[in-house]
Design a protein around this motif. Structure first.
Motif, short mmCIF file in Angstrom:
data_model
loop_
_atom_site.label_atom_id
_atom_site.label_comp_id
_atom_site.label_asym_id
_atom_site.label_seq_id
_atom_site.Cartn_x
_atom_site.Cartn_y
_atom_site.Cartn_z
N MET A 1 -53.52 -24.59 -12.20
CA MET A 1 -54.10 -23.42 -13.18
C MET A 1 -54.96 -23.32 -12.99
SD MET A 1 -51.47 -24.77 -16.92
CE MET A 1 -51.54 -22.93 -17.19
N LEU A 2 -55.73 -22.38 -13.00
CA LEU A 2 -57.01 -21.15 -13.41
C LEU A 2 -57.71 -22.13 -14.29
CD1 LEU A 2 -58.12 -18.60 -12.06
CD2 LEU A 2 -59.76 -19.65 -13.89
N GLN A 103 -62.79 -24.29 -11.45
CA GLN A 103 -62.01 -25.33 -11.78
C GLN A 103 -60.43 -25.03 -11.94
OE1 GLN A 103 -63.44 -28.31 -14.69
NE2 GLN A 103 -65.17 -26.71 -14.80
N PHE A 104 -59.59 -25.68 -11.28
CA PHE A 104 -58.27 -25.38 -11.65
C PHE A 104 -57.82 -26.54 -10.97
CE2 PHE A 104 -59.73 -25.91 -6.99
CZ PHE A 104 -58.30 -26.11 -5.95
N ILE A 105 -56.11 -26.43 -11.58
CA ILE A 105 -55.40 -27.96 -11.44
C ILE A 105 -54.02 -27.95 -10.34
CG2 ILE A 105 -53.34 -29.05 -12.56
CD1 ILE A 105 -54.86 -28.21 -14.90
N ALA A 106 -54.40 -28.33 -9.29
CA ALA A 106 -53.45 -29.10 -8.36
C ALA A 106 -53.27 -30.13 -8.32
CB ALA A 106 -53.73 -28.74 -7.16
N ASN A 107 -52.52 -30.82 -7.68
CA ASN A 107 -51.56 -32.20 -7.12
C ASN A 107 -51.92 -33.13 -8.68
OD1 ASN A 107 -51.65 -32.03 -4.61
ND2 ASN A 107 -53.91 -32.08 -4.33
N ASN A 108 -51.43 -32.13 -9.70
CA ASN A 108 -51.77 -33.27 -11.63
C ASN A 108 -52.92 -33.37 -11.76
OD1 ASN A 108 -50.87 -33.35 -13.79
ND2 ASN A 108 -49.91 -35.34 -13.80
N GLU A 193 -53.55 -35.09 -0.47
CA GLU A 193 -54.78 -34.25 -1.69
C GLU A 193 -55.29 -32.66 -0.98
OE1 GLU A 193 -57.70 -35.75 -4.63
OE2 GLU A 193 -58.20 -36.39 -2.43
N ILE A 194 -56.13 -32.76 0.32
CA ILE A 194 -56.07 -31.42 0.94
C ILE A 194 -55.16 -30.41 0.89
CG2 ILE A 194 -57.42 -30.55 3.04
CD1 ILE A 194 -59.21 -32.02 1.24
N SER A 195 -53.68 -30.34 1.34
CA SER A 195 -52.23 -30.25 1.31
C SER A 195 -52.22 -29.18 -0.19
CB SER A 195 -51.07 -30.83 1.69
OG SER A 195 -51.57 -31.39 3.19
N GLY A 196 -52.81 -30.19 -1.17
CA GLY A 196 -51.84 -29.57 -2.80
C GLY A 196 -52.93 -28.37 -2.94
N SER A 379 -46.06 -24.88 -15.52
CA SER A 379 -47.92 -25.02 -15.58
C SER A 379 -48.28 -23.46 -15.35
CB SER A 379 -48.20 -25.72 -15.14
OG SER A 379 -48.08 -26.60 -15.92
N SER A 380 -47.13 -22.44 -15.45
CA SER A 380 -47.30 -20.76 -14.66
C SER A 380 -48.64 -20.63 -15.62
CB SER A 380 -46.47 -19.76 -14.97
OG SER A 380 -45.16 -20.77 -13.91
N GLN A 381 -48.96 -19.62 -15.06
CA GLN A 381 -49.80 -19.28 -16.26
C GLN A 381 -50.32 -17.11 -15.70
OE1 GLN A 381 -54.00 -20.09 -14.59
NE2 GLN A 381 -54.53 -20.47 -16.70
N ILE A 382 -50.98 -16.77 -16.92
CA ILE A 382 -50.62 -14.66 -16.24
C ILE A 382 -52.79 -14.77 -16.98
CG2 ILE A 382 -50.21 -14.13 -18.24
CD1 ILE A 382 -48.86 -12.29 -16.18
N ILE A 383 -52.94 -14.19 -16.19
CA ILE A 383 -54.32 -12.83 -16.16
C ILE A 383 -54.32 -12.12 -16.04
CG2 ILE A 383 -56.85 -13.44 -15.74
CD1 ILE A 383 -56.32 -15.97 -14.80
N VAL A 384 -54.62 -11.38 -16.80
CA VAL A 384 -54.88 -9.46 -16.62
C VAL A 384 -56.17 -8.22 -17.48
CG1 VAL A 384 -52.07 -9.70 -16.88
CG2 VAL A 384 -53.51 -8.36 -18.39
N THR A 385 -56.19 -7.39 -16.15
CA THR A 385 -57.53 -6.77 -16.83
C THR A 385 -56.51 -5.46 -16.97
OG1 THR A 385 -57.46 -5.56 -14.81
CG2 THR A 385 -59.02 -7.55 -15.28
N THR A 386 -57.00 -4.50 -18.62
CA THR A 386 -56.29 -4.42 -18.74
C THR A 386 -56.94 -2.89 -19.54
OG1 THR A 386 -53.83 -3.42 -20.40
CG2 THR A 386 -55.88 -5.02 -21.06
#
Length: 456
Positions: A1-2, A103-108, A193-196, A379-386
């Motif tokens: 997630m961002l 900042q983002f979440i990967a590999n928990n 870790e780098i793979s994730g 843990s899906s996430q959506i960001i939109v401009t509108t």
């Protein structure tokens, strides 16, 4: 997630501005299912964000900033090539670097990836794991005035000798060290870790610009029956008139490919896939809306993929037309459907610029509602401009999920949240926004002055 992105000296961003998906503690009781825990932290990250602003305020520039970070993270560069950074044009100091911090979440885990860049060099770069209030440096990279790249990588040296040797070399001055790792080594040589982290940029993050189509739509429809059924059902339920979709995947020869594409393009396409520069698979979109796909699994195979949309006539008969003959709104909606389907099954981050283009306001609202309802188990996430003000609905979104973008007197973009304002949950947020209470609306001059004068 961002979790957040900070930008400075890029396009319309002069000073540093931060867009944050961190949930406000004051709003913990509002749509609590919209917030998920951040690893090793007492804070939470939001599932959705909607950004409003007048034309030219800088909404799309935030989208482009994240796309630039993605590009720097993944792409290699030719020797002495420009970094393609787009500085703030009204800055007096032409040598001032542009700065990005993601900042983002990967590999928990929570990570920070960022860099400072000028026209020719990545001056600084960092990849850090954030653990509570502490930071664990994975690597830090600098480029000196002579163009020499130096990498301090205490953690990478523990993974393997090849990665440690690559850190000693440093890599090209105009290319991120993360991209150098990806292009130079196999995943077994740089570890999980780098793979994730690379997988987050390559697969988890999906960005959809107003003029872009979902790149692998034909392939997914022709190979994934669950997605095919879901897409057809969603189009039908959305009142598009489409009953279901019919994909056709046909194997063709290299000569057939050259008849569909200019010879030089076809040859380059074949060479790229055979050279394994794209993981043994490549897709080209044809002008008529069809796709050509090459898969390399032993011998290369070439396929033409076409999609038809089936309509049910009043007589009960089915009538099919090519997908490219459907309305812009139907095709635009179909580009978004993967976000809904994937949000149920895997972690994904979708950033959609101008989601309301060619889309009815009610459909935009239902699309966002469906996404938020369907991704509860992921843990899906959506960001939109509108510009679609119907989304200013506190029954749909939290206050900290609504953001505004506007330019100040110096023509620099500022970003701020509805959570910065004192508003009640029963207030008509849409009305207050259109009346200018929160800013981020067009400032219209006296248009009467530019009307042609009529003779009295």
């Amino acid at each position: 997630m961002l979790v957040s992105i900070s930008v400075e000296n890029f396009r319309s961003f002069s000073g540093e501005e931060t867009f944050s998906m961190v949930a406000s503690e004051r709003l913990a009781g509002s749509h609590s299912d919209h917030a998920l825990p951040i690893p090793n932290s007492s804070e939470k990250v939001l599932r959705a964000a909607v950004l409003y602003g007048a034309n030219g305020a800088g909404k799309s520039n935030l989208f482009k900033a994240l796309r630039y970070v993605e590009r720097i993270a993944l792409r290699t560069s030719k020797k002495n090539a420009n970094t393609k950074r787009e500085r703030y044009l009204f800055c007096d100091d032409l040598t001032k670097p542009s700065s990005f911090d993601l900042q983002f979440i990967a590999n928990n885990k929570l990570y920070r990836f960022g860099f400072k860049v000028d026209e020719l060099h990545i001056i600084e770069e960092w990849l850090i794991e954030v653990v509570g209030r502490k930071e664990k440096i994975i690597y830090e990279r600098t480029t000196d005035t002579n163009g020499i790249v130096m990498v301090d990588a205490p953690e990478l040296s523990k993974i393997g000798p090849k990665l440690a040797a690559l850190a000693m070399i440093g890599g090209p001055q105009n290319q991120s060290f993360l991209a150098t790792i990806s292009a130079t080594l196999n995943s077994s040589e740089y570890g999980d870790e780098i793979s994730g982290i690379l997988r987050w940029f390559k697969s988890t993050l999906t960005m959809v610009a107003p003029d872009e189509s979902y790149a692998e739509l034909g392939r997914d429809l022709s190979e994934n029956i669950d997605f095919l059924n879901f897409a057809g059902d969603f189009l039908k339920a959305s009142g598009t008139g489409v009953d279901h979709l019919i994909p056709q995947k046909t194997e063709i020869s290299e000569d057939d490919l050259r008849s569909l594409l200019p010879k030089e393009v076809a040859n380059h396409f074949i060479d790229v896939v055979n050279g394994d520069e794209n993981n043994g698979r490549g897709i080209v979109h044809l002008p008529n809306g069809n796709e050509v796909m090459i898969e390399k699994a032993g011998e290369s195979r070439i396929y033409k993929i076409s999609i038809q949309a089936s309509h049910t006539l009043p007589s009960g008969e089915n009538f099919s037309i090519e997908l490219n003959e459907e309305s812009d709104g139907t095709k635009r909606l179909l580009d978004f459907i993967p976000a809904l389907h994937q949000s149920k099954n895997k972690n994904s981050v979708y950033f959609i610029d101008e989601i309301d283009r060619s889309m009815h306001p009610m459909l935009v609202w239902k699309f966002l509602e469906f996404f938020l309802r369907s991704c509860n188990s992921s843990s899906s996430q959506i960001i939109v401009t509108t510009h679609e003000s119907n989304l200013l609905d506190l029954e749909l979104l939290r206050r900290d999920e609504i953001w505004f973008v506007e330019k100040d007197q110096s023509l620099s973009t500022r970003i701020y949240s509805l959570a910065d304002f004192a508003v009640r949950t029963d207030q008509a947020i849409q009305k207050h926004y259109l009346n200018g209470r929160f800013g981020a609306v067009p400032f219209l001059g006296n248009l009467e002055n530019i009307l042609p004068q009529r003779n009295k």
